[in-house]
Every structure is written in structure tokens, then in C-alpha cells.
Design a protein around this motif. Sequence first.
Motif, PDB file in Angstrom:
ATOM      1  N   ARG A   1       0.842  -1.209   0.000  1.00 27.72           N
ATOM      2  CA  ARG A   1       0.000   0.000   0.000  1.00 27.72           C
ATOM      3  C   ARG A   1       0.880   1.263   0.000  1.00 27.72           C
ATOM      4  O   ARG A   1       0.534   2.267  -0.606  1.00 27.72           O
ATOM      5  CB  ARG A   1      -0.922   0.015   1.229  1.00 27.72           C
ATOM      6  CG  ARG A   1      -2.085  -0.946   1.173  1.00 27.72           C
ATOM      7  CD  ARG A   1      -3.035  -0.701  -0.012  1.00 27.72           C
ATOM      8  NE  ARG A   1      -3.595   0.635  -0.008  1.00 27.72           N
ATOM      9  CZ  ARG A   1      -3.604   1.470  -1.041  1.00 27.72           C
ATOM     10  NH1 ARG A   1      -3.069   1.098  -2.205  1.00 27.72           N
ATOM     11  NH2 ARG A   1      -4.132   2.667  -0.936  1.00 27.72           N
ATOM     12  N   THR A   2       2.035   1.185   0.675  1.00 30.02           N
ATOM     13  CA  THR A   2       2.945   2.329   0.682  1.00 30.02           C
ATOM     14  C   THR A   2       3.411   2.628  -0.744  1.00 30.02           C
ATOM     15  O   THR A   2       3.698   3.775  -1.089  1.00 30.02           O
ATOM     16  CB  THR A   2       4.148   2.044   1.622  1.00 30.02           C
ATOM     17  OG1 THR A   2       3.625   1.624   2.884  1.00 30.02           O
ATOM     18  CG2 THR A   2       5.019   3.263   1.840  1.00 30.02           C
ATOM     19  N   LEU A   3       3.468   1.581  -1.561  1.00 26.40           N
ATOM     20  CA  LEU A   3       3.866   1.755  -2.965  1.00 26.40           C
ATOM     21  C   LEU A   3       2.650   1.981  -3.877  1.00 26.40           C
ATOM     22  O   LEU A   3       2.773   1.924  -5.104  1.00 26.40           O
ATOM     23  CB  LEU A   3       4.645   0.512  -3.430  1.00 26.40           C
ATOM     24  CG  LEU A   3       5.991   0.276  -2.727  1.00 26.40           C
ATOM     25  CD1 LEU A   3       6.512  -1.123  -3.024  1.00 26.40           C
ATOM     26  CD2 LEU A   3       7.012   1.329  -3.158  1.00 26.40           C
ATOM     27  N   ASN A   4       1.488   2.122  -3.242  1.00 32.80           N
ATOM     28  CA  ASN A   4       0.228   2.403  -3.963  1.00 32.80           C
ATOM     29  C   ASN A   4      -0.342   1.262  -4.781  1.00 32.80           C
ATOM     30  O   ASN A   4      -1.158   1.484  -5.674  1.00 32.80           O
ATOM     31  CB  ASN A   4       0.397   3.612  -4.889  1.00 32.80           C
ATOM     32  CG  ASN A   4       0.250   4.876  -4.100  1.00 32.80           C
ATOM     33  OD1 ASN A   4      -0.554   4.917  -3.161  1.00 32.80           O
ATOM     34  ND2 ASN A   4       1.043   5.881  -4.428  1.00 32.80           N
ATOM     35  N   PHE A   5       0.081   0.037  -4.511  1.00 33.15           N
ATOM     36  CA  PHE A   5      -0.543  -1.101  -5.195  1.00 33.15           C
ATOM     37  C   PHE A   5      -1.941  -1.339  -4.628  1.00 33.15           C
ATOM     38  O   PHE A   5      -2.149  -1.178  -3.417  1.00 33.15           O
ATOM     39  CB  PHE A   5       0.267  -2.390  -4.969  1.00 33.15           C
ATOM     40  CG  PHE A   5       1.542  -2.455  -5.755  1.00 33.15           C
ATOM     41  CD1 PHE A   5       1.516  -2.776  -7.107  1.00 33.15           C
ATOM     42  CD2 PHE A   5       2.771  -2.204  -5.152  1.00 33.15           C
ATOM     43  CE1 PHE A   5       2.699  -2.834  -7.836  1.00 33.15           C
ATOM     44  CE2 PHE A   5       3.948  -2.266  -5.870  1.00 33.15           C
ATOM     45  CZ  PHE A   5       3.914  -2.576  -7.228  1.00 33.15           C
ATOM     46  N   PRO A   6      -2.893  -1.756  -5.483  1.00 31.37           N
ATOM     47  CA  PRO A   6      -4.175  -2.207  -4.936  1.00 31.37           C
ATOM     48  C   PRO A   6      -3.964  -3.552  -4.227  1.00 31.37           C
ATOM     49  O   PRO A   6      -3.318  -4.437  -4.778  1.00 31.37           O
ATOM     50  CB  PRO A   6      -5.069  -2.387  -6.177  1.00 31.37           C
ATOM     51  CG  PRO A   6      -4.238  -2.086  -7.367  1.00 31.37           C
ATOM     52  CD  PRO A   6      -2.827  -1.814  -6.954  1.00 31.37           C
ATOM     53  N   VAL A   7      -4.476  -3.655  -3.009  1.00 26.76           N
ATOM     54  CA  VAL A   7      -4.173  -4.825  -2.168  1.00 26.76           C
ATOM     55  C   VAL A   7      -5.440  -5.385  -1.541  1.00 26.76           C
ATOM     56  O   VAL A   7      -6.289  -4.625  -1.076  1.00 26.76           O
ATOM     57  CB  VAL A   7      -3.220  -4.405  -1.013  1.00 26.76           C
ATOM     58  CG1 VAL A   7      -3.031  -5.542  -0.012  1.00 26.76           C
ATOM     59  CG2 VAL A   7      -1.872  -3.959  -1.553  1.00 26.76           C
ATOM     60  N   ALA A   8      -5.542  -6.711  -1.509  1.00 26.07           N
ATOM     61  CA  ALA A   8      -6.576  -7.362  -0.697  1.00 26.07           C
ATOM     62  C   ALA A   8      -5.898  -8.453   0.120  1.00 26.07           C
ATOM     63  O   ALA A   8      -5.134  -9.257  -0.418  1.00 26.07           O
ATOM     64  CB  ALA A   8      -7.661  -7.960  -1.582  1.00 26.07           C
ATOM     65  N   ILE A   9      -6.149  -8.440   1.430  1.00 24.40           N
ATOM     66  CA  ILE A   9      -5.589  -9.460   2.329  1.00 24.40           C
ATOM     67  C   ILE A   9      -6.748 -10.320   2.828  1.00 24.40           C
ATOM     68  O   ILE A   9      -7.745  -9.783   3.316  1.00 24.40           O
ATOM     69  CB  ILE A   9      -4.883  -8.809   3.547  1.00 24.40           C
ATOM     70  CG1 ILE A   9      -3.870  -7.749   3.091  1.00 24.40           C
ATOM     71  CG2 ILE A   9      -4.218  -9.852   4.419  1.00 24.40           C
ATOM     72  CD1 ILE A   9      -3.156  -7.023   4.242  1.00 24.40           C
ATOM     73  N   PHE A  10      -6.603 -11.636   2.687  1.00 23.21           N
ATOM     74  CA  PHE A  10      -7.676 -12.540   3.120  1.00 23.21           C
ATOM     75  C   PHE A  10      -7.187 -13.402   4.274  1.00 23.21           C
ATOM     76  O   PHE A  10      -6.119 -14.005   4.190  1.00 23.21           O
ATOM     77  CB  PHE A  10      -8.089 -13.462   1.963  1.00 23.21           C
ATOM     78  CG  PHE A  10      -8.506 -12.703   0.735  1.00 23.21           C
ATOM     79  CD1 PHE A  10      -9.748 -12.077   0.671  1.00 23.21           C
ATOM     80  CD2 PHE A  10      -7.647 -12.586  -0.347  1.00 23.21           C
ATOM     81  CE1 PHE A  10     -10.118 -11.353  -0.452  1.00 23.21           C
ATOM     82  CE2 PHE A  10      -8.009 -11.866  -1.476  1.00 23.21           C
ATOM     83  CZ  PHE A  10      -9.249 -11.243  -1.529  1.00 23.21           C
ATOM     84  N   ASP A  11      -7.965 -13.459   5.338  1.00 26.16           N
ATOM     85  CA  ASP A  11      -7.619 -14.382   6.427  1.00 26.16           C
ATOM     86  C   ASP A  11      -8.831 -15.220   6.791  1.00 26.16           C
ATOM     87  O   ASP A  11      -9.949 -14.706   6.871  1.00 26.16           O
ATOM     88  CB  ASP A  11      -7.104 -13.647   7.678  1.00 26.16           C
ATOM     89  CG  ASP A  11      -6.299 -14.585   8.569  1.00 26.16           C
ATOM     90  OD1 ASP A  11      -5.056 -14.472   8.574  1.00 26.16           O
ATOM     91  OD2 ASP A  11      -6.901 -15.486   9.210  1.00 26.16           O
ATOM     92  N   ARG A  12      -8.580 -16.496   7.035  1.00 22.59           N
ATOM     93  CA  ARG A  12      -9.700 -17.387   7.395  1.00 22.59           C
ATOM     94  C   ARG A  12     -10.253 -17.042   8.773  1.00 22.59           C
ATOM     95  O   ARG A  12     -11.402 -17.331   9.080  1.00 22.59           O
ATOM     96  CB  ARG A  12      -9.261 -18.842   7.362  1.00 22.59           C
ATOM     97  CG  ARG A  12      -8.111 -19.175   8.270  1.00 22.59           C
ATOM     98  CD  ARG A  12      -8.206 -20.584   8.827  1.00 22.59           C
ATOM     99  NE  ARG A  12      -8.209 -21.602   7.816  1.00 22.59           N
ATOM    100  CZ  ARG A  12      -7.324 -22.594   7.715  1.00 22.59           C
ATOM    101  NH1 ARG A  12      -6.304 -22.645   8.552  1.00 22.59           N
ATOM    102  NH2 ARG A  12      -7.435 -23.526   6.811  1.00 22.59           N
ATOM    103  N   GLY A  13      -9.435 -16.414   9.605  1.00 22.29           N
ATOM    104  CA  GLY A  13      -9.899 -15.989  10.927  1.00 22.29           C
ATOM    105  C   GLY A  13      -9.833 -14.478  11.023  1.00 22.29           C
ATOM    106  O   GLY A  13     -10.354 -13.764  10.170  1.00 22.29           O
TER     107      GLY A  13
END
Length: 415
Positions: A26-38
Motif C-alpha cells: 500500500r505504501t507503494l500504492n498497489f491495490p491490495v486485498a488481504i484474506f484471512d480465514r480468521g
Amino acid sequence: MPKSDMPRIAILGAGPVGLEAGLYARTLNFPVAIFDRGQAGEYWQRWGHVRLFSPFAMNSTSLGRAAIKHSQLEHDLPADDAIITGREHHEAYLIPLSKVDALRGCIHVESQVVGVSRQGLLKEDHPGDPARAKKPFRILIREAKGRERIEEADVVLDCTGTYGQHRWLGDGGIPAIGEQAAEAQIAYTLEDVLGEKHKHYAGKNILVVGSGYSAATTVCNLAALAEKNPATWVIWLARAAVTQPIRRIPNDPLRERDRLAVRANNLATRTDGNVEFHAQCAVQQIEFQGHERGFRVQGTCAGRAKTWEVEQIIGNVGYSPDRMLYRELQVHECYASLGPMKLAASLLGQKTEDCLNVTLPGPDALRNPEPNFFVLGAKSFGRNSNFLLRTGFSQIRDVFTLITGNKNLDLYKRP
Ligand SMILES: Cc1cc2nc3c(=O)[nH]c(=O)nc-3n(C[C@H](O)[C@H](O)[C@H](O)COP(=O)(O)OP(=O)(O)OC[C@H]3O[C@@H](n4cnc5c(N)ncnc54)[C@H](O)[C@@H]3O)c2cc1C
């Protein structure tokens, strides 16, 4: 993730490495999605009673600390040299990190990643061909209520760790006879035997299997429980032919690690305590006889048949990476550690028993035949338990030199 001019980065797992990788992206401005099962830092909540070996400065990054300070002005971070428990680190660092402004809207909790593929391509299509990168990744997500959906991404960082997949107690690493049927009754993780689980173990006959730091932690805590409740009895089984289960590292700079080794070895060798230690053991059969009668365990010790009648079993025999997530991708795995091959080859060559001495071979070792798919964090070490958070942070720096094509990029470098 909607299509964008910048590569869309999906991060699987919101453990410390997934969160830090997300912040870096995100600091580099990439679109990001983080997925966690919990939840964010899920596994840290589960073994949170354990005291860390490494000090806070080694378990956090300059980027993370700055983002927390910037986003939550009131928040105090632990001192650099503080040796805190997993739970304290979770509360003081991982939770605030998951809430920093830069990650707002990026973290999807209770979102299990079931599998990752390439749109329109099977595993066997175009082996090792960089052209596979022309098709986006398809990620099957299962939400807590069972609803499923597909997310697309151009780069995938698999940071799902290993703690979710225990190994088996049986001789040679396969389940002992009857172990799978008894699995739900056996504890394979780090039980909080002095805290929330103390009633489950106090005054009981407990079989502990394993000879790493996890087993040592469990045995030390059970011995402390036995001091308050002398009916507690621990039978500790190790595979190797040793008189002391935990090998000490000479002049160990991680004092907490050395303290644990000394305490555990003392418990194993003294004859007047509530712990009996057996080396050269193999578990052959486990029968769960019901909650009243507990378990009947058969095995061998130094080649001689043995039977134990115990009320509880704790198997601290290590963890293994979940390879089902990427079974449709072209990942070259190590035949010994199950980590990605290039990194594993370097680790196999290092032969060090001290995680502090592990060196990373550089960004190229993170590449897989599958373009833009990277395994980072504890999972990248497979069954090798020498992973340290600071190694994961170096991997993040390395992987973004590959993603951006800027080999000098280092957001962790102090100005
Ligand atoms: C008891 C213990 C003590 C340790 N002490 C230290 C220490 O002192 N210092 C140190 O440097 N290292 C230590 N480590 C080693 C290592 O740093 C930790 O294991 C660390 O948690 C690894 O971070 P990670 O982000 O790679 O993976 P994890 O922290 O294991 O995170 C993985 C995340 O992925 C999620 N996940 C898993 N499967 C899926 C899926 N299918 N879909 C979506 N999400 C998924 C999980 O819910 C979890 O949140 C310790 C490890 C343990 C177990």
C-alpha cells in the motif's frame, strides 16, 4: 479487486508477514486485498500465552511502527528490547497494524482461501512459461457463513503459515494406528495449560510427544501446574536418542530460548519431579477409550514395546504447509521440507540449528515456475522450523524488488 493500471496484489493470510507485506504494497500504492480465514493475527491469539524469544525490535518493522504512530497517535509501542508474550505482541502491534490508515478496507477477515488458479489454465498447461502471467489469478474465497466468491489478482503472496496443519504422532510421521479416529481428542497445538485449559490438565496423566521448543514449553508449563496440583503427571516422549531433549545453543544470544532449554532439560533429567522423559520413542497405536478412561497408547522405547494409559495427549510434533491452496499452480516444492525449492535448497545447504544464523539467498530464490506467485513467511520454510519474523520482513523487501523491477527498493532502510 477491480482491474487497475497497477498489478493487483492478493495476500493470503493476515499474520505478521501478510500484514507487513500489505503495508509495504500500500505504501507503494498497489491495490491490495488481504484474506484471512480468521482474524488478523489469528494464530497469535491461539498460542498467545507463549513468551517470544526475540525482542520487539526484531518482531516489527520501521514501516509498521511508523504507520501505527502516524495513524493512532495515542498508541504506545513496547520497548525495542521488550520480550513479551504472543498475546501482548498481538495486542500492542498486530491489531494496531491491521488498523493503520494505509490498510483501511484491505483486510478481509473470516475469508478462507480455498484454492488459487490461473484463469483458463490448468497446472499442466505451458510448464514454466512466463506467458502464464497474461491470465489473472482466480482465488476461491469461502466466507464464515459458507458463501463463496471468486477474487482476481495479478500477484499472489501466500503468507498462510503452517500452524493450521499439524503433523502426526505415528512412527515416521504418518498417523499412528487409530490416531485419525482419536484426532479430535488429541491436542496438537500449544495448549494454555496454566491458563484457560488448566482444569483440563490439572491432576491428570498427560502424554507429551515431541522434542522441540513447543514440546519444551508445554512440559515446563505442565511441571508448573504439577507444583500446584501434585497429582499431575507428565510422560514426555522424544524420537531421538538423547539424554537431554533440547539442544542448547552455545552462548545463546536469545536468553529466553536458552532459559527454556535449560528448564526443560532439567525437568527431563531429574528423577524426583512429576515429569518422566523417554528418548528413542515411536508411537505405533492410539486408542481413545472414552472421556472416563482416556487413551491407551502403544509404542516402542529404545526398541522395547511399551504401553501407556493416559488421560490426555499433547502432540507437539510440528506443522506442515497447506499445499492444497496452490495445487493447480506450478510450484516447485522441496522433496524434504515442502517449501518452495529454490529457497529450500539454500536452507538445506546451511545446516545451522540456530534460526539467528539463517541467511536468505536473495530475491531470485523466491521465484516459482508460476510467475508472480510467491510463498512468504513461515510457510516458505515448509517443515523447517528455523523461521524468524525478521527473515519474513527481508523476504517482503526482496519480493517487492521483483514486483517493481527496482532492485534497490528498500522501504525498511532508515533515512
Ligand atoms: C509458539 C511460537 C512462538 C514463536 N516465537 C517466535 C519468536 O519469538 N520470534 C520469531 O521471530 N518468530 C517466532 N515464531 C515463528 C514465526 O515468526 C511465527 O510462526 C509467525 O507467526 C509466522 O508469521 P506468518 O505471517 O508467516 O504466519 P502466521 O502467523 O502463521 O499467519 C498465517 C495466517 O494465515 C491465515 N490462514 C491460514 N490458512 C488460510 C487460508 N486457507 N485462507 C486464509 N487465511 C489463512 C491464518 O489464519 C493466519 O492468520 C514463533 C512461532 C510459534 C508457533
